[in-house]
Design an enzyme around this catalytic site. Structure first.
Site: not given
Ligand code: 5GP
Ligand code: ZN
Length: 142
Positions: A86, A99, A93
């Site tokens: 995202n 990521h 995001q």
């Molecule tokens: P986004 O919504 O930005 O694409 O995804 C962020 C992802 O990061 C989410 O799936 C969330 O669960 C993961 N995430 C956020 N903080 C942490 C963390 O401290 N450790 C890990 N392992 N995953 C995280």
């Protein structure tokens, strides 16, 4: 990027269930998995989104992607896999360090609905996720 949560994971100041790292990338289990084996792959260089990658950054980053995907495929035998990422809050995001999500799919009843994006923390406890990470580490060639 001192305040970036994923930079802190790379540095080791925030714990993570790491499955792979090389000079350019770091891969670890998502803390809120949406299916069994939900992994995040991140560049070690702090890049906020896809727009900020150079061609070289992109080549270094995506070189690792098939290794992660094949380890997940070999270990968990999914029937499919979503690779998702995202860019920008409007696109969902929440962490502003680039990521790539690897989401193994098991069948149409695996409960993952892209539109809802519900995590399965009851089923995949931190202990269970650590176990999954340990099996994956053994599957990835360095
Ligand atoms: P986004 O919504 O930005 O694409 O995804 C962020 C992802 O990061 C989410 O799936 C969330 O669960 C993961 N995430 C956020 N903080 C942490 C963390 O401290 N450790 C890990 N392992 N995953 C995280
Ligand atoms: Zn960062």
């Amino acid at each position: 990027m001192g305040s970036c949560i994923f930079c802190q994971i790379i540095e080791g100041s925030i714990p993570s269930a790491k499955i792979y790292e090389d000079e350019h990338v770091y891969a670890f289990m998502d803390i809120m998995p949406v299916t069994k084996g939900h992994v995040l792959l991140i560049p070690k260089k702090h890049v906020e989104n896809i727009y900020d990658f150079t061609e070289e950054d992109a080549a270094n980053f995506f070189a690792a992607a098939p290794k992660i995907a094949n380890a997940l495929k070999d270990e968990f035998i999914p029937v499919g896999m979503n690779l998702l990422q995202n860019n920008g809050a409007a696109a969902g995001q929440t962490v502003f360090h680039y990521h790539l999500h690897f989401i193994p799919r098991y069948d149409e009843t695996d409960g993952f609905d892209l539109a809802k994006w519900e995590s399965k923390q009851d089923e995949f406890t931190p202990e269970k996720v650590q176990e999954l990470a340990a099996t994956l580490r053994g599957k990835i060639s360095q």
